[in-house]
Design an enzyme around this catalytic site. Structure first.
Site, PDB file in Angstrom:
ATOM      1  N   ASN A  80      41.581  28.086  -7.235  1.00  0.00           N
ATOM      2  CA  ASN A  80      42.588  29.188  -7.405  1.00  0.00           C
ATOM      3  C   ASN A  80      43.251  29.165  -8.391  1.00  0.00           C
ATOM      4  O   ASN A  80      43.348  28.472  -9.564  1.00  0.00           O
ATOM      5  CB  ASN A  80      43.893  28.496  -6.316  1.00  0.00           C
ATOM      6  CG  ASN A  80      45.153  29.176  -6.744  1.00  0.00           C
ATOM      7  OD1 ASN A  80      44.961  30.144  -6.634  1.00  0.00           O
ATOM      8  ND2 ASN A  80      46.130  28.329  -5.607  1.00  0.00           N
TER       9      ASN A  80
ATOM     10  N   TYR B 256      43.783  19.008   3.787  1.00  0.00           N
ATOM     11  CA  TYR B 256      42.187  19.535   3.591  1.00  0.00           C
ATOM     12  C   TYR B 256      41.485  20.031   4.651  1.00  0.00           C
ATOM     13  O   TYR B 256      41.083  21.224   5.052  1.00  0.00           O
ATOM     14  CB  TYR B 256      40.986  19.386   2.215  1.00  0.00           C
ATOM     15  CG  TYR B 256      41.636  18.859   0.958  1.00  0.00           C
ATOM     16  CD1 TYR B 256      40.921  20.165  -0.076  1.00  0.00           C
ATOM     17  CD2 TYR B 256      41.745  18.167   0.389  1.00  0.00           C
ATOM     18  CE1 TYR B 256      41.343  20.260  -0.857  1.00  0.00           C
ATOM     19  CE2 TYR B 256      42.435  17.950  -1.129  1.00  0.00           C
ATOM     20  CZ  TYR B 256      42.026  19.259  -1.773  1.00  0.00           C
ATOM     21  OH  TYR B 256      42.966  19.265  -2.813  1.00  0.00           O
TER      22      TYR B 256
ATOM     23  N   GLU C  27      59.242  20.748  -4.018  1.00  0.00           N
ATOM     24  CA  GLU C  27      60.110  21.013  -3.635  1.00  0.00           C
ATOM     25  C   GLU C  27      59.900  19.750  -2.578  1.00  0.00           C
ATOM     26  O   GLU C  27      60.471  20.103  -0.943  1.00  0.00           O
ATOM     27  CB  GLU C  27      58.114  21.395  -2.754  1.00  0.00           C
ATOM     28  CG  GLU C  27      58.055  22.955  -3.501  1.00  0.00           C
ATOM     29  CD  GLU C  27      56.606  23.572  -3.621  1.00  0.00           C
ATOM     30  OE1 GLU C  27      56.130  23.250  -2.826  1.00  0.00           O
ATOM     31  OE2 GLU C  27      55.979  24.337  -4.138  1.00  0.00           O
TER      32      GLU C  27
ATOM     33  N   CYS D 166      48.414  25.691  -3.748  1.00  0.00           N
ATOM     34  CA  CYS D 166      47.547  24.543  -4.048  1.00  0.00           C
ATOM     35  C   CYS D 166      47.523  23.130  -3.351  1.00  0.00           C
ATOM     36  O   CYS D 166      47.209  22.382  -3.488  1.00  0.00           O
ATOM     37  CB  CYS D 166      45.840  25.321  -4.457  1.00  0.00           C
ATOM     38  SG  CYS D 166      46.382  25.444  -6.306  1.00  0.00           S
TER      39      CYS D 166
END
Length: 156
Positions: free
Chosen positions: A112, A89, A147, A120
């Site tokens: 979001n 962040y 991912e 996000c």
């Protein structure tokens, strides 16, 4: 607005949009019938399926999220965090030009409306901890592992 429902490894995804673009994606905790996909959402459903199959890293969709100018600025910055990478962040606040805006950036991140497409989930705490995910930390963990360039190893 039109709606489509898609089974994902994390639950039913509800996609909402129209000819102006994809407006919202939600993951639901309750069951919804998977039915006919409206034409305006066919490409979004297809791209989501490819993402969950491990065949897509980036989305090429017309987006139309509702939010303030500041939220949209944060969401645009989120789209620049590459697949398989994370950012804190604080780093995101610095990229946006104001490290003191970390709480506002975190709040915008939490608002979001386009789960996964605006990634996000790739934003983590400065110490590397999983923090703050509207869909639940178990889903954030799953997405980051999905991912990860080394899927056989857990990130957390």
């Amino acid at each position: 607005m039109e709606f489509a429902y898609l089974q994902t490894p994390m639950g039913i995804a509800e996609l909402e949009g129209d000819e102006n673009g994809l407006a919202a994606i939600r993951v639901l905790d309750e069951e919804k019938p998977i039915g006919i996909v409206p034409e305006v959402l066919e490409d979004a459903v297809y791209q989501f399926q490819e993402y969950f199959e491990g065949k897509r890293e980036n989305f090429d969709l017309k987006l139309n999220p509702s939010g303030t100018d500041f939220q949209k600025k944060v969401w645009q910055a989120l789209k620049e965090v590459p697949f398989g990478k994370t950012l804190s962040y604080m780093e995101l606040s610095k990229r946006l030009g104001d490290p003191k805006a970390i709480r506002a950036v975190a709040a915008a991140n939490g608002k979001n409306p386009l789960w996964i497409v605006i990634p996000c989930h790739r934003i983590i705490g400065s110490n590397g901890d999983l923090v703050g995910y509207a869909g639940g930390l178990h889903r954030k963990k799953w997405l980051l592992e999905h991912e990860s360039p080394s899927p056989q190893q857990s990130l957390f």
